[in-house]
Scaffold this motif. Structure first.
Motif, PDB file in Angstrom:
ATOM      1  N   GLN A 267     113.563  63.609  43.795  1.00 55.44           N
ATOM      2  CA  GLN A 267     114.304  64.001  45.001  1.00 55.44           C
ATOM      3  C   GLN A 267     113.365  64.543  46.076  1.00 55.44           C
ATOM      4  O   GLN A 267     113.516  64.232  47.265  1.00 55.44           O
ATOM      5  N   MET A 268     112.401  65.355  45.653  1.00 55.93           N
ATOM      6  CA  MET A 268     111.435  65.899  46.612  1.00 55.93           C
ATOM      7  C   MET A 268     110.548  64.794  47.170  1.00 55.93           C
ATOM      8  O   MET A 268     110.192  64.811  48.346  1.00 55.93           O
ATOM      9  N   ARG A 269     110.221  63.820  46.327  1.00 52.08           N
ATOM     10  CA  ARG A 269     109.449  62.681  46.816  1.00 52.08           C
ATOM     11  C   ARG A 269     110.251  61.905  47.846  1.00 52.08           C
ATOM     12  O   ARG A 269     109.743  61.523  48.921  1.00 52.08           O
ATOM     13  N   ASP A 270     111.546  61.667  47.577  1.00 54.28           N
ATOM     14  CA  ASP A 270     112.386  60.920  48.506  1.00 54.28           C
ATOM     15  C   ASP A 270     112.560  61.671  49.831  1.00 54.28           C
ATOM     16  O   ASP A 270     112.677  61.047  50.892  1.00 54.28           O
ATOM     17  N   ALA A 271     112.584  63.013  49.747  1.00 54.79           N
ATOM     18  CA  ALA A 271     112.759  63.834  50.948  1.00 54.79           C
ATOM     19  C   ALA A 271     111.459  64.018  51.721  1.00 54.79           C
ATOM     20  O   ALA A 271     111.459  64.572  52.824  1.00 54.79           O
ATOM     21  N   GLY A 272     110.340  63.581  51.131  1.00 54.89           N
ATOM     22  CA  GLY A 272     109.049  63.737  51.786  1.00 54.89           C
ATOM     23  C   GLY A 272     108.411  65.089  51.571  1.00 54.89           C
ATOM     24  O   GLY A 272     107.368  65.393  52.175  1.00 54.89           O
ATOM     25  N   THR A 273     108.987  65.922  50.687  1.00 52.79           N
ATOM     26  CA  THR A 273     108.420  67.241  50.405  1.00 52.79           C
ATOM     27  C   THR A 273     107.184  67.131  49.531  1.00 52.79           C
ATOM     28  O   THR A 273     106.277  67.969  49.612  1.00 52.79           O
ATOM     29  N   LEU A 274     107.149  66.109  48.674  1.00 58.22           N
ATOM     30  CA  LEU A 274     105.996  65.859  47.812  1.00 58.22           C
ATOM     31  C   LEU A 274     105.399  64.495  48.142  1.00 58.22           C
ATOM     32  O   LEU A 274     106.125  63.497  48.232  1.00 58.22           O
ATOM     33  N   ARG A 275     104.082  64.461  48.310  1.00 59.72           N
ATOM     34  CA  ARG A 275     103.369  63.213  48.569  1.00 59.72           C
ATOM     35  C   ARG A 275     102.274  63.048  47.524  1.00 59.72           C
ATOM     36  O   ARG A 275     101.541  63.988  47.230  1.00 59.72           O
ATOM     37  N   THR A 276     102.176  61.860  46.990  1.00 63.34           N
ATOM     38  CA  THR A 276     101.097  61.592  46.043  1.00 63.34           C
ATOM     39  C   THR A 276      99.853  61.126  46.789  1.00 63.34           C
ATOM     40  O   THR A 276      99.929  60.641  47.921  1.00 63.34           O
ATOM     41  N   ALA A 277      98.726  61.286  46.139  1.00 65.28           N
ATOM     42  CA  ALA A 277      97.460  60.794  46.689  1.00 65.28           C
ATOM     43  C   ALA A 277      96.753  60.003  45.594  1.00 65.28           C
ATOM     44  O   ALA A 277      96.495  60.534  44.517  1.00 65.28           O
ATOM     45  N   VAL A 278      96.492  58.751  45.837  1.00 70.53           N
ATOM     46  CA  VAL A 278      95.797  57.898  44.872  1.00 70.53           C
ATOM     47  C   VAL A 278      94.399  57.616  45.415  1.00 70.53           C
ATOM     48  O   VAL A 278      94.255  57.019  46.486  1.00 70.53           O
ATOM     49  N   HIS A 279      93.393  58.058  44.677  1.00 69.65           N
ATOM     50  CA  HIS A 279      92.012  57.863  45.128  1.00 69.65           C
ATOM     51  C   HIS A 279      91.642  56.383  45.110  1.00 69.65           C
ATOM     52  O   HIS A 279      91.088  55.874  46.079  1.00 69.65           O
ATOM     53  N   GLU A 280      91.968  55.718  43.988  1.00 70.02           N
ATOM     54  CA  GLU A 280      91.622  54.297  43.867  1.00 70.02           C
ATOM     55  C   GLU A 280      92.361  53.679  42.694  1.00 70.02           C
ATOM     56  O   GLU A 280      92.612  54.349  41.693  1.00 70.02           O
ATOM     57  N   GLU A 281      92.727  52.411  42.849  1.00 71.17           N
ATOM     58  CA  GLU A 281      93.234  51.616  41.739  1.00 71.17           C
ATOM     59  C   GLU A 281      92.077  50.788  41.198  1.00 71.17           C
ATOM     60  O   GLU A 281      91.483  49.993  41.930  1.00 71.17           O
ATOM     61  N   ILE A 282      91.749  50.975  39.920  1.00 72.08           N
ATOM     62  CA  ILE A 282      90.568  50.357  39.316  1.00 72.08           C
ATOM     63  C   ILE A 282      90.997  49.472  38.156  1.00 72.08           C
ATOM     64  O   ILE A 282      91.827  49.875  37.339  1.00 72.08           O
ATOM     65  N   PRO A 283      90.456  48.263  38.049  1.00 73.67           N
ATOM     66  CA  PRO A 283      90.809  47.397  36.915  1.00 73.67           C
ATOM     67  C   PRO A 283      90.534  48.085  35.582  1.00 73.67           C
ATOM     68  O   PRO A 283      89.536  48.802  35.438  1.00 73.67           O
ATOM     69  N   ARG A 298      84.399  63.427  42.094  1.00 72.09           N
ATOM     70  CA  ARG A 298      84.384  62.766  43.391  1.00 72.09           C
ATOM     71  C   ARG A 298      85.764  62.265  43.828  1.00 72.09           C
ATOM     72  O   ARG A 298      85.930  61.816  44.962  1.00 72.09           O
ATOM     73  N   ASN A 299      86.736  62.342  42.930  1.00 69.41           N
ATOM     74  CA  ASN A 299      88.044  61.789  43.267  1.00 69.41           C
ATOM     75  C   ASN A 299      88.854  62.732  44.140  1.00 69.41           C
ATOM     76  O   ASN A 299      88.830  63.956  43.979  1.00 69.41           O
ATOM     77  N   LEU A 300      89.575  62.142  45.066  1.00 72.83           N
ATOM     78  CA  LEU A 300      90.535  62.860  45.905  1.00 72.83           C
ATOM     79  C   LEU A 300      91.914  62.337  45.530  1.00 72.83           C
ATOM     80  O   LEU A 300      92.337  61.282  45.977  1.00 72.83           O
ATOM     81  N   GLY A 301      92.609  63.060  44.663  1.00 72.81           N
ATOM     82  CA  GLY A 301      93.875  62.591  44.131  1.00 72.81           C
ATOM     83  C   GLY A 301      93.696  61.823  42.837  1.00 72.81           C
ATOM     84  O   GLY A 301      92.692  61.939  42.155  1.00 72.81           O
ATOM     85  N   LYS A 302      94.683  61.000  42.513  1.00 71.36           N
ATOM     86  CA  LYS A 302      94.754  60.333  41.220  1.00 71.36           C
ATOM     87  C   LYS A 302      93.858  59.081  41.159  1.00 71.36           C
ATOM     88  O   LYS A 302      93.802  58.297  42.098  1.00 71.36           O
ATOM     89  N   VAL A 303      93.204  58.928  40.007  1.00 74.25           N
ATOM     90  CA  VAL A 303      92.487  57.691  39.713  1.00 74.25           C
ATOM     91  C   VAL A 303      93.374  56.885  38.761  1.00 74.25           C
ATOM     92  O   VAL A 303      93.759  57.388  37.697  1.00 74.25           O
ATOM     93  N   VAL A 304      93.710  55.662  39.130  1.00 74.29           N
ATOM     94  CA  VAL A 304      94.656  54.853  38.363  1.00 74.29           C
ATOM     95  C   VAL A 304      93.981  53.566  37.883  1.00 74.29           C
ATOM     96  O   VAL A 304      93.340  52.858  38.660  1.00 74.29           O
ATOM     97  N   LEU A 305      94.128  53.282  36.595  1.00 75.24           N
ATOM     98  CA  LEU A 305      93.655  52.032  36.025  1.00 75.24           C
ATOM     99  C   LEU A 305      94.789  51.013  36.032  1.00 75.24           C
ATOM    100  O   LEU A 305      95.935  51.351  35.712  1.00 75.24           O
ATOM    101  N   VAL A 306      94.457  49.784  36.384  1.00 75.54           N
ATOM    102  CA  VAL A 306      95.475  48.720  36.459  1.00 75.54           C
ATOM    103  C   VAL A 306      95.046  47.553  35.581  1.00 75.54           C
ATOM    104  O   VAL A 306      94.006  46.933  35.815  1.00 75.54           O
ATOM    105  N   PRO A 307      95.824  47.232  34.531  1.00 79.91           N
ATOM    106  CA  PRO A 307      95.498  46.072  33.692  1.00 79.91           C
ATOM    107  C   PRO A 307      95.514  44.783  34.500  1.00 79.91           C
ATOM    108  O   PRO A 307      96.322  44.652  35.413  1.00 79.91           O
TER     109      PRO A 307
END
Length: 307
Positions: A267-283, A298-307
């Motif tokens: 709900q907070m995400r939908d209202a714009g109260t919470l924003r995520t930060a993704v540093h990079e999507e990495i294979p 060195r990361n600013l926010g989340k580091v996400v691995l993508v299959p």
């Protein structure tokens, strides 16, 4: 399927990609085709500390492709996110249903991984401090996935002053954009206290300056895997307290509260109260590079691995 593992302990270079059979969902579990995996500092640390190879567990999101025995609360084709205690760094993974939640329509897997687990940890750690409007809050590891959301929770909770503690001032503009009023470095002799609430995501040697930055009656909430020790006298002279927080205890011990926090998170995400930060999507096959980013802070926010 592709899976990342390690055969010896150490840094990012010990990670290996291998081809293995997909797992099967056991009783009370769902099997998902993984779309996104959250790489975290605790996982990086565990590889260094492990005396023998361990399964790289972690946050995952994806589509359910099979149900284990007794599962009636989810259906094949639904998209979910949650914490995988087995092999999460893989193209298919199993989730215990108690740790799984649906991804709302309109949200992608990367956003779900960046928001849900980190957001619940940030919310839980902040709530554990029993904050009052008008109090001052300092967040360590403020440029990380949990830290950025903790800054926003403090702001939404009515904190009078929100301060970010980071390893380097080149992260200052980023954490200010995520809600911080001020920025301090870990190496600073003065953290600008005293603070009513400190949320610590680092641990180790930083616990000592964190305790010393507490106000009279201040509360330090430790939610990292970094360990560390605290002199009881430092708490005593401030009438302060230190509390450990783990979101898994809420998920398993207080499922109704966990579910309420989860609903409010979206709900907070939908209202714009919470924003995520993704540093990079990495294979996924480049997991070592993701771990190097995190290990070097060195990361600013989340580091996400993508299959």
């Amino acid at each position: 399927m592709l899976r990342v593992c390690h055969e010896v302990n150490g840094g990012p270079g010990v990670l290996l990609a291998e081809e293995v059979n997909a797992p099967e969902a056991g009783a009370g579990q769902v099997l998902i085709r993984v779309e996104a995996i959250g790489a975290t500092l605790p996982t990086v640390r565990r590889i260094w500390e492990a005396r023998e190879p361990i399964a790289l567990g972690g946050e995952v999101a994806g589509e359910i492709v099979a149900l284990g025995a007794g599962v009636t609360t989810f259906a094949i084709g639904e998209r979910v996110t949650g914490l995988c205690f087995d092999h999460a760094y893989a193209e298919f993974a199993v989730l215990n249903t108690a740790m799984a939640s649906r991804i709302p329509g309109g949200a992608d897997a990367v956003e779900a991984v960046a928001l849900v687990r980190s957001g619940l940890v940030a919310r839980g750690a902040y709530e554990a401090a029993h904050p009052e409007p008008g109090e001052s809050v300092l967040v360590t590891a403020a440029a990380g996935a949990v830290g950025t959301l903790a800054l926003q929770y403090a702001r939404a909770g009515g904190a009078s002053r929100v301060v970010a503690a980071v390893s380097s001032l080149d992260k200052a503009d980023f954490v200010r954009a995520m809600g911080a009023d001020e920025v301090v470095r870990y190496e600073d002799t003065d953290w600008g206290g005293p603070y009513d609430v400190i949320l610590d995501g680092v641990g180790g040697d930083l616990l000592t300056p964190a305790v010393r930055a507490l106000a009279t009656g201040g509360r330090l909430i430790a939610f990292s895997s970094g360990g560390g020790t605290v002199e009881a006298y430092e708490l005593l002279v401030r009438g302060a307290s230190l509390t450990g927080f783990q979101i898994r205890a809420i998920a398993l011990g207080k499922p109704a509260l966990y579910d309420r926090w989860l609903r409010e998170l979206w709900q907070m995400r939908d209202a714009g109260t919470l924003r995520t930060a993704v540093h990079e999507e990495i294979p996924l096959a480049e997991a070592a590079r993701a771990h190097a980013l995190i290990e070097q802070r060195r990361n600013l926010g989340k580091v996400v691995l993508v299959p």
